[in-house]
Scaffold this motif. Sequence first.
Motif: not given
Lengths: 122, 442
Positions: B52-53, B81-92
């Motif tokens: 996860p990232e 909020e916190g980072y200008a371009y908030p994101y979340a995801g996953v690395k395979i």
Amino acid sequence: MKRLAVLLFPAALLLVSCANKEPEVEFKPIQLNWSARSEAAESHPDKDRCVISITSSLMQDKRILASKMELLDYLVLYDVNGESLEFEGICGNTAFKDAIECRWKAVCATEKNVVVKFHNGD
Amino acid sequence: MSRIMEKIYALFRMNILIFVLLAATVIALFAYQNGLDEIVFLNLSDYPYVIPETDSADGGSSAVAITRTDSSIIVDYELKEGYAYPYAGVKILLGDGKTKGLNFSKYDSIFVWVKPRGEGTVRIYFRGYDPAFYRDGDEGSLKFNEVEFFPLEETYPAVFVPQEFRVASWWVAQNEISVHKARVDLSNIPLIEIQTGTNAPLGYGTLEIRGFCFKGKKIAKLDLVTILVALWFVTFLIILVIRFFDYNRERAANRKKQEELEKYLEALEIEKTEYEKSSRTDPLTGCLNRAGFGSVLLREQENLTKNGSPVSFVLLDIDHFKEVNDTYGHSVGDEVLINLTKLIQGKIRNSDSLVRWGGEEFVILCGETPIQNAQFLAEKLRVAIEKTQLIPQQKITCSFGISEMVQGEDPKRLFERADKALYASKEGGRNRVTSATYRRQR
């Protein structure tokens, strides 16, 4: 019809006149039986030339060609006379022995024309 | 082995091979257009390393949690909020996550099953390894081949073609990469990232990643065309070589045939000449026969017409020849004829022609000879024959008739005159020469 004949006649005349006519040849058979009177005459250096000249003269002579004989058959005797050769022709056919062409003489000398003389003085 | 080679050779020689090749080309192109597909499913359960990232690495405070099922990966996230371009995801991780990955460059369609539970776009990075830019241990140096899309609510996959991917511009800027090298490259993908997209709404959300599918052709179009062109080229080259050898062989055979024909022709010419000669020659005596006489007479006639050169005709007949035959037999008669011919041939000129007129009758055609000369010749021959012992059994004599050709007359008349002269010789007692003298036209 008349007109056609008038046209055809000159054409036929022209054709006939242009046709290659075969010459009519009158000829006379002539026999020359040569007989040397001596060995010297037989081996004479001018003998052959003389024989041919005499034959030619005889063949062209008008008396020969006009002869009444059907065949002119001559016994030709010849001999040496000095440097010349003397020839004498006598007809074999005795029935015409009085004919002018039945007896002749000729002398053949070196480098001279041969003259055939018939016996009655011609 | 040689028989097989012969068969192959024959096959190449036939034009049918070209049609076969043409049919094969059409079939191959049709098959390529309508089949020959290669479909590969990327089964997520086969890749255990799923990480996860979130934007926490960039100073953000978003959170993420992943759950793996048999067929999918469920990503629960909260964007804060916190980072200008908030994101979340996953690395395979497809390989080692660094340098070794999978090659997707040969596929022309990419199917992605992502089901969102929230609004906003989804971003997929196919992270490419390129030794030109890769910095050891720095994951950020893997190329960002990205595509961003709105996922469908339904179960249908999102479909992309490789041309729809692009290299992230911020990554190009950060790494100062030349624009020429910043092209999409899917040949070595060690890592796939699936993230929430740009401007994803803050708050909770879920992404259900069900899998990837790659579709392409079993053979590349360029490879297929290259193979076909090579096939055509090689076939034509072989046909050309075979044709060349065939042509050489054919030419050699033709040359041989031509040489043989020329030999046959030569032999035929010789044969023809011999036949012509034999047809004009009397087989017993070797002198001319009547057929041969025709051409000689024609030549002399022309000579007389053009040059006025005299021509004489000497006709001779062996006296009492029938008696010789009847008394001593035909072989003795033949001996007389042969010996007489030899004697006459020895006494006449080369330009004179001796002809056996028939039976015991002979003709001597003397060109350039007046009648008096022919008479002289005949007399010489007569004497020579008389003096020569032609056969031991008895003395042989001949009678002669001579005539000279008159310009324009029929040769029959010439012969008639000579015949009459000969008749006179016979009548006069035989062994004589008679000339048919004539009145000359002056």
